[in-house]
Design a protein around this motif. Structure first.
Motif, PDB file in Angstrom:
ATOM      1  N   ARG A   1       0.806  -1.232   0.000  1.00  0.00           N
ATOM      2  CA  ARG A   1       0.000   0.000   0.000  1.00  0.00           C
ATOM      3  C   ARG A   1       0.839   1.282   0.000  1.00  0.00           C
ATOM      4  NH1 ARG A   1      -2.477  -2.932   4.266  1.00  0.00           N
ATOM      5  NH2 ARG A   1      -1.534  -1.483   5.729  1.00  0.00           N
ATOM      6  N   THR A   2       2.141   1.160   0.265  1.00  0.00           N
ATOM      7  CA  THR A   2       3.000   2.336   0.390  1.00  0.00           C
ATOM      8  C   THR A   2       3.418   2.842  -0.992  1.00  0.00           C
ATOM      9  OG1 THR A   2       3.831   1.521   2.501  1.00  0.00           O
ATOM     10  CG2 THR A   2       5.145   3.199   1.402  1.00  0.00           C
ATOM     11  N   PRO A   3       3.343   4.160  -1.215  1.00  0.00           N
ATOM     12  CA  PRO A   3       3.761   4.714  -2.517  1.00  0.00           C
ATOM     13  C   PRO A   3       5.253   4.499  -2.777  1.00  0.00           C
ATOM     14  CG  PRO A   3       2.540   6.350  -1.217  1.00  0.00           C
ATOM     15  CD  PRO A   3       2.796   5.187  -0.327  1.00  0.00           C
ATOM     16  N   SER A   4       5.623   4.408  -4.046  1.00  0.00           N
ATOM     17  CA  SER A   4       7.023   4.235  -4.461  1.00  0.00           C
ATOM     18  C   SER A   4       7.785   5.544  -4.269  1.00  0.00           C
ATOM     19  CB  SER A   4       7.081   3.856  -5.939  1.00  0.00           C
ATOM     20  OG  SER A   4       6.423   2.634  -6.149  1.00  0.00           O
ATOM     21  N   PRO A   5       9.085   5.455  -4.164  1.00  0.00           N
ATOM     22  CA  PRO A   5       9.946   4.295  -4.053  1.00  0.00           C
ATOM     23  C   PRO A   5       9.918   3.716  -2.641  1.00  0.00           C
ATOM     24  CG  PRO A   5      11.217   6.283  -4.635  1.00  0.00           C
ATOM     25  CD  PRO A   5       9.834   6.697  -4.350  1.00  0.00           C
ATOM     26  N   VAL A   6       9.847   2.391  -2.566  1.00  0.00           N
ATOM     27  CA  VAL A   6       9.760   1.686  -1.286  1.00  0.00           C
ATOM     28  C   VAL A   6      10.444   0.323  -1.431  1.00  0.00           C
ATOM     29  CG1 VAL A   6       7.492   0.708  -1.832  1.00  0.00           C
ATOM     30  CG2 VAL A   6       8.162   0.982   0.564  1.00  0.00           C
ATOM     31  N   ALA A   7      10.975  -0.187  -0.312  1.00  0.00           N
ATOM     32  CA  ALA A   7      11.637  -1.500  -0.322  1.00  0.00           C
ATOM     33  C   ALA A   7      11.272  -2.262   0.944  1.00  0.00           C
ATOM     34  CB  ALA A   7      13.153  -1.326  -0.416  1.00  0.00           C
TER      35      ALA A   7
END
Length: 198
Positions: free
Chosen positions: A141-147
């Motif tokens: 659910r988290t917007p990019s950029p994410v890891a």
């Protein structure tokens, strides 16, 4: 044929009342004892027995382990020593740590029981611990950029960044800190790896 009338004297009435009071008190005491017995059984249930071939403290630890089994859980034992872990991602890491715990306290350690109860994270077919799967749902659910990074011990972290590379570095840093937190000095710290980024 005699026809007698019975009447109670004042003394008879007092004796009768005292007897009734004694019976009432005994009934209340018995009721209170029954309530205490039920409360004691509810608050302090009789502990499960566990395997009969285990010494008392080891058996109590096995019962404790058994009641909280989740994800990958391993119980290791020797004649007098034991070690256990739960909440791991891989059987290899769980077994290694449980064996290290046991060896730290004694000898002749061997795997006694292994349980694997992993789940699949939403948006991936990778097997995960339950907590990790909840974390991965946040990642989705988290917007990019994410890891999203994980360790074999069940540690995990997600991070956002200005770029995918920055998000990955942040996730690895957070996961590494979590993986090392509260570890005994004789246990190795397992490395984290990024399993998803976007």
């Amino acid at each position: 044929m005699l026809n007698k009338k019975f009447s109670l004297t004042g003394l008879d009435v007092v004796i009768l009342l005292v007897g009734l009071v004694i019976l009432a008190v005994l009934a209340v005491v018995q009721l209170e004892q029954q309530v205490q017995d039920v409360a004691r059984e509810t608050v302090d249930p009789e502990p499960a027995q566990g395997p009969a071939d285990m010494p008392g403290k080891m058996r109590a630890e096995y019962v404790k382990w058994d009641r909280g089994v989740s994800d990958v859980s391993v119980f290791v034992r020797g004649k007098t020593a034991y070690g256990w872990v739960r909440g791991y991602l891989t059987e290899e890491a769980a077994t290694a740590d449980a064996m290290t715990w046991c060896a730290h306290n004694g000898k002749d350690c061997a795997v006694y029981e292994v349980r694997v109860e992993l789940t699949t994270g939403v948006g991936t077919n990778m097997a995960m611990t339950e907590k990790m799967a909840h974390g991965f749902a946040r990642f989705v659910r988290t917007p990019s950029p994410v890891a999203f990074a994980v360790a074999d011990t069940g540690a995990f972290a997600l991070a956002r960044g200005d770029t995918t590379a920055a998000a990955s570095a942040g996730a690895l840093e957070r996961c590494t800190a979590f993986a090392a937190k509260d570890r005994e000095v004789f246990l190795p710290v397992y490395p984290c790896r990024v399993i998803a980024q976007r």
